[in-house]
Design a protein around this motif. Structure first.
Motif, PDB file in Angstrom:
ATOM      1  N   HIS A 152      50.959  32.655  24.585  1.00 42.12           N
ATOM      2  CA  HIS A 152      50.473  31.537  25.395  1.00 42.12           C
ATOM      3  C   HIS A 152      50.619  31.842  26.895  1.00 42.12           C
ATOM      4  O   HIS A 152      49.685  31.672  27.681  1.00 42.12           O
ATOM      5  CB  HIS A 152      51.254  30.259  25.041  1.00 42.12           C
ATOM      6  N   ILE A 153      51.794  32.337  27.262  1.00 45.90           N
ATOM      7  CA  ILE A 153      52.068  32.615  28.680  1.00 45.90           C
ATOM      8  C   ILE A 153      51.195  33.757  29.192  1.00 45.90           C
ATOM      9  O   ILE A 153      50.627  33.682  30.289  1.00 45.90           O
ATOM     10  CB  ILE A 153      53.572  32.926  28.885  1.00 45.90           C
ATOM     11  N   THR A 154      51.065  34.813  28.380  1.00 46.08           N
ATOM     12  CA  THR A 154      50.208  35.935  28.774  1.00 46.08           C
ATOM     13  C   THR A 154      48.787  35.450  29.029  1.00 46.08           C
ATOM     14  O   THR A 154      48.149  35.832  30.019  1.00 46.08           O
ATOM     15  CB  THR A 154      50.186  37.030  27.677  1.00 46.08           C
ATOM     16  N   GLY A 155      48.300  34.576  28.163  1.00 48.99           N
ATOM     17  CA  GLY A 155      46.946  34.043  28.321  1.00 48.99           C
ATOM     18  C   GLY A 155      46.788  33.296  29.636  1.00 48.99           C
ATOM     19  O   GLY A 155      45.798  33.472  30.353  1.00 48.99           O
ATOM     20  N   TYR A 156      47.789  32.514  29.973  1.00 49.16           N
ATOM     21  CA  TYR A 156      47.715  31.736  31.212  1.00 49.16           C
ATOM     22  C   TYR A 156      47.772  32.630  32.444  1.00 49.16           C
ATOM     23  O   TYR A 156      46.962  32.515  33.368  1.00 49.16           O
ATOM     24  CB  TYR A 156      48.836  30.697  31.273  1.00 49.16           C
ATOM     25  N   LEU A 157      48.750  33.545  32.444  1.00 46.15           N
ATOM     26  CA  LEU A 157      48.927  34.411  33.614  1.00 46.15           C
ATOM     27  C   LEU A 157      47.719  35.327  33.812  1.00 46.15           C
ATOM     28  O   LEU A 157      47.197  35.453  34.924  1.00 46.15           O
ATOM     29  CB  LEU A 157      50.210  35.252  33.456  1.00 46.15           C
ATOM     30  N   ALA A 158      47.266  35.943  32.728  1.00 44.83           N
ATOM     31  CA  ALA A 158      46.123  36.856  32.831  1.00 44.83           C
ATOM     32  C   ALA A 158      44.857  36.078  33.193  1.00 44.83           C
ATOM     33  O   ALA A 158      44.035  36.535  33.986  1.00 44.83           O
ATOM     34  CB  ALA A 158      45.938  37.625  31.527  1.00 44.83           C
ATOM     35  N   GLY A 159      44.737  34.878  32.644  1.00 45.75           N
ATOM     36  CA  GLY A 159      43.553  34.063  32.896  1.00 45.75           C
ATOM     37  C   GLY A 159      43.456  33.543  34.322  1.00 45.75           C
ATOM     38  O   GLY A 159      42.377  33.204  34.797  1.00 45.75           O
ATOM     39  N   ASN A 160      44.596  33.468  34.994  1.00 45.64           N
ATOM     40  CA  ASN A 160      44.602  32.955  36.365  1.00 45.64           C
ATOM     41  C   ASN A 160      45.036  34.021  37.374  1.00 45.64           C
ATOM     42  O   ASN A 160      45.405  33.706  38.507  1.00 45.64           O
ATOM     43  CB  ASN A 160      45.546  31.753  36.467  1.00 45.64           C
ATOM     44  N   ALA A 161      44.988  35.269  36.925  1.00 44.30           N
ATOM     45  CA  ALA A 161      45.497  36.379  37.735  1.00 44.30           C
ATOM     46  C   ALA A 161      44.656  36.612  38.976  1.00 44.30           C
ATOM     47  O   ALA A 161      43.522  36.144  39.093  1.00 44.30           O
ATOM     48  CB  ALA A 161      45.528  37.646  36.887  1.00 44.30           C
ATOM     49  N   GLY A 162      45.235  37.364  39.898  1.00 42.76           N
ATOM     50  CA  GLY A 162      44.511  37.750  41.096  1.00 42.76           C
ATOM     51  C   GLY A 162      43.660  38.973  40.829  1.00 42.76           C
ATOM     52  O   GLY A 162      43.677  39.532  39.729  1.00 42.76           O
ATOM     53  N   ARG A 163      42.936  39.382  41.845  1.00 40.00           N
ATOM     54  CA  ARG A 163      42.123  40.577  41.723  1.00 40.00           C
ATOM     55  C   ARG A 163      43.021  41.799  41.832  1.00 40.00           C
ATOM     56  O   ARG A 163      44.025  41.784  42.519  1.00 40.00           O
ATOM     57  CB  ARG A 163      41.091  40.616  42.853  1.00 40.00           C
ATOM     58  N   SER A 164      42.634  42.835  41.147  1.00 40.86           N
ATOM     59  CA  SER A 164      43.374  44.073  41.260  1.00 40.86           C
ATOM     60  C   SER A 164      43.011  44.738  42.579  1.00 40.86           C
ATOM     61  O   SER A 164      41.855  44.887  42.904  1.00 40.86           O
ATOM     62  CB  SER A 164      43.016  44.989  40.092  1.00 40.86           C
ATOM     63  N   ARG A 165      44.022  45.108  43.351  1.00 36.18           N
ATOM     64  CA  ARG A 165      43.764  45.763  44.632  1.00 36.18           C
ATOM     65  C   ARG A 165      44.307  47.173  44.585  1.00 36.18           C
ATOM     66  O   ARG A 165      45.035  47.595  45.456  1.00 36.18           O
ATOM     67  CB  ARG A 165      44.416  44.967  45.753  1.00 36.18           C
ATOM     68  N   GLY A 166      44.010  47.851  43.526  1.00 39.34           N
ATOM     69  CA  GLY A 166      44.443  49.235  43.413  1.00 39.34           C
ATOM     70  C   GLY A 166      45.848  49.361  42.844  1.00 39.34           C
ATOM     71  O   GLY A 166      46.335  50.439  42.604  1.00 39.34           O
TER      72      GLY A 166
END
Ligand code: HEC
Ligand code: HEC
Length: 141
Positions: free
Chosen positions: A77-91
């Motif tokens: 559940h937590i992984t889904g939330y964090l990944a779903g609201n994550a920031g853009r990858s900046r390298g």
């Protein structure tokens, strides 16, 4: 024109996850707030890319020296939330520390006095210096 484009790209890469006067989106999930806010402030998902959150969630049995493991369902559940609201990858796709990201170091190095740093204990202690951190305000001092 070319120069402007180049500059924009450079700033985009090293820059903040938010505009200076923008509020970082608050965590709206009670399980994330509770489980990831037990030992430190629950960091807003926007500060790391999804790949970093997945790496963190896969390593909870040895989480910076602590056992932060969760049952499978809660972790999913937590992984889904964090990944779903994550920031853009900046390298920095696999960084597991916000405090080691380029923009973070850049933003804090010259701004934070040794005294304030010492008082906070660790740079991960956002709320020591940003009183509104949990509400998404970092532009407060
Ligand atoms: C020891 C004090 C201290 C700690 C700990 C700290 N910060 Fe900061 N932070 C500052 C100072 C000082 C600035 C620069 C002044 C400003 O812009 O607010 C800053 C700037 C920022 C900015 C840019 C604000 C803007 O819009 O210009 C962000 C975002 C930020 N910090 C996030 C964090 C996060 C996330 C954490 C925890 C992981 C953290 N900070 C921990 C002192 C601290
Ligand atoms: C048992 C205590 C504990 C729990 C629960 C916990 N953490 Fe942590 N976490 C820590 C410690 C200790 C650190 C290292 C802090 C430091 O370096 O000052 C840390 C650091 C972090 C950092 C890196 C901070 C930085 O330096 O940028 C992230 C990201 C993080 N935790 C995410 C999470 C997430 C996501 C959860 C929920 C699944 C969670 N934590 C739950 C103890 C915990």
């Amino acid at each position: 024109m070319k120069k402007t484009l180049f500059l924009a790209a450079a700033i985009g890469f090293a820059g903040l996850p938010v505009n200076a006067d923008e509020r970082v989106a608050v965590i709206r999930d009670d399980i994330v707030k509770k489980e990831c806010g037990a030992c430190h402030m629950a960091f807003q998902p926007q500060f790391l890319p999804a790949s970093s959150w997945r790496t963190i969630m896969e390593g909870l049995t040895d989480h910076f020296g602590e056992d932060a493991s969760l049952d499978e369902e809660t972790a999913r559940h937590i992984t889904g939330y964090l990944a779903g609201n994550a920031g853009r990858s900046r390298g920095a796709k696999t960084a597991i520390r916000i405090t080691e990201l380029g923009w973070f170091v850049h933003e804090h190095n010259d701004e934070v006095s040794p005294r304030a740093r010492k008082k906070a204990g660790t740079m991960a202690n956002c709320t020591a210096c940003h009183r509104g951190a949990e509400k998404g305000y970092y532009d407060d001092d």
